[in-house]
Design a protein around this motif. Structure first.
Motif, short mmCIF file in Angstrom:
data_model
loop_
_atom_site.label_atom_id
_atom_site.label_comp_id
_atom_site.label_asym_id
_atom_site.label_seq_id
_atom_site.Cartn_x
_atom_site.Cartn_y
_atom_site.Cartn_z
N LEU A 100 52.97 37.82 27.54
CA LEU A 100 51.88 37.70 26.57
C LEU A 100 50.74 38.68 26.84
CD1 LEU A 100 51.42 33.84 26.15
CD2 LEU A 100 52.69 35.42 24.68
N PHE A 101 50.70 39.21 28.05
CA PHE A 101 49.56 40.03 28.46
C PHE A 101 50.01 41.39 29.00
CE2 PHE A 101 48.42 35.58 29.18
CZ PHE A 101 47.26 35.48 28.44
N THR A 102 49.38 42.44 28.53
CA THR A 102 49.52 43.75 29.16
C THR A 102 48.62 43.73 30.38
OG1 THR A 102 49.87 44.78 27.01
CG2 THR A 102 49.23 46.22 28.82
N THR A 103 49.12 44.22 31.49
CA THR A 103 48.31 44.19 32.72
C THR A 103 48.13 45.60 33.28
OG1 THR A 103 50.23 43.80 34.14
CG2 THR A 103 49.06 41.86 33.31
N TYR A 104 47.02 45.79 33.95
CA TYR A 104 46.68 47.05 34.59
C TYR A 104 46.14 46.76 35.99
CZ TYR A 104 47.08 48.93 29.91
OH TYR A 104 47.56 49.28 28.67
N PRO A 105 46.33 47.69 36.92
CA PRO A 105 45.83 47.48 38.28
C PRO A 105 44.30 47.38 38.35
CG PRO A 105 47.42 49.28 38.25
CD PRO A 105 47.14 48.91 36.82
N THR A 106 43.61 48.12 37.48
CA THR A 106 42.14 48.13 37.49
C THR A 106 41.61 48.18 36.06
OG1 THR A 106 41.89 50.53 37.50
CG2 THR A 106 42.15 49.46 39.66
N THR A 107 40.33 47.89 35.91
CA THR A 107 39.71 48.00 34.59
C THR A 107 39.68 49.46 34.14
OG1 THR A 107 37.50 48.07 35.57
CG2 THR A 107 38.28 45.94 34.81
N GLU A 108 39.52 50.38 35.08
CA GLU A 108 39.51 51.79 34.74
C GLU A 108 40.87 52.23 34.19
OE1 GLU A 108 38.04 55.39 33.83
OE2 GLU A 108 36.91 53.63 34.42
N ASP A 109 41.95 51.74 34.79
CA ASP A 109 43.29 52.04 34.29
C ASP A 109 43.46 51.51 32.87
OD1 ASP A 109 44.17 53.32 36.64
OD2 ASP A 109 44.82 51.42 37.51
N ALA A 110 42.95 50.32 32.62
CA ALA A 110 43.04 49.71 31.28
C ALA A 110 42.25 50.54 30.27
CB ALA A 110 42.53 48.28 31.31
N ARG A 111 41.06 50.97 30.64
CA ARG A 111 40.23 51.78 29.73
C ARG A 111 40.91 53.12 29.41
NH1 ARG A 111 35.60 50.79 33.27
NH2 ARG A 111 34.92 48.71 32.75
N LYS A 112 41.47 53.76 30.44
CA LYS A 112 42.15 55.04 30.23
C LYS A 112 43.35 54.87 29.31
CE LYS A 112 40.79 57.26 34.54
NZ LYS A 112 41.28 57.69 35.87
N ALA A 113 44.14 53.84 29.54
CA ALA A 113 45.32 53.59 28.70
C ALA A 113 44.90 53.32 27.27
CB ALA A 113 46.13 52.42 29.26
N TRP A 114 43.83 52.54 27.10
CA TRP A 114 43.35 52.24 25.74
C TRP A 114 42.85 53.50 25.05
CZ3 TRP A 114 44.18 48.93 22.19
CH2 TRP A 114 43.35 48.91 21.05
N ALA A 115 42.11 54.31 25.78
CA ALA A 115 41.58 55.55 25.20
C ALA A 115 42.71 56.47 24.75
CB ALA A 115 40.67 56.26 26.18
#
Length: 121
Positions: A100-115
């Motif tokens: 149900l959830f996409t996961t990332y090691p860090t918030t920065e990784d999540a932001r980069k992937a989203w961008a």
């Protein structure tokens, strides 16, 4: 010893960020749920839940994560978890909620992937 629970939210260009730290359990879940209810992601955004400071999470806490997912889905937004503690990742997998959830090691990784995904690259 109880670790003090804290919930904070902030808005970013990619969408709201919900930070949970301490012990997320039956006693603290109502505070987290209230913060979730106040989130307002848009269809073009990602709701990011930062779990880097989470020390404990019981079934009440998992309900908070599901509620946050429901908020994102209702808004047509994406949801992601960052810095999921190992014990919680295992629990989500065992109870069938990991997908149900996409996961990332860090918030920065999540932001980069989203961008990257938002720019169509």
């Amino acid at each position: 010893m109880t670790i003090e629970f804290a919930v904070t939210t902030r808005d970013t260009a990619s969408g709201p960020v919900l930070e949970l730290s301490g012990e997320l359990d039956a006693a603290t879940a109502p505070d987290a749920l209230e913060a979730v209810r106040l989130l307002a992601p848009s269809a073009a955004q990602q709701l990011l839940i930062d779990l880097s400071g989470l020390q404990f999470c019981d079934s009440s806490g998992i309900s908070v994560l599901i509620a946050a997912r429901n908020v994102a889905v209702a808004a047509g937004a994406e949801i992601a978890l960052a810095a999921v503690p190992g014990y919680l990742a295992r629990t989500l997998g065992m109870i069938g909620l990991a997908e149900l959830f996409t996961t990332y090691p860090t918030t920065e990784d999540a932001r980069k992937a989203w961008a990257t995904s938002a720019s169509g690259q």
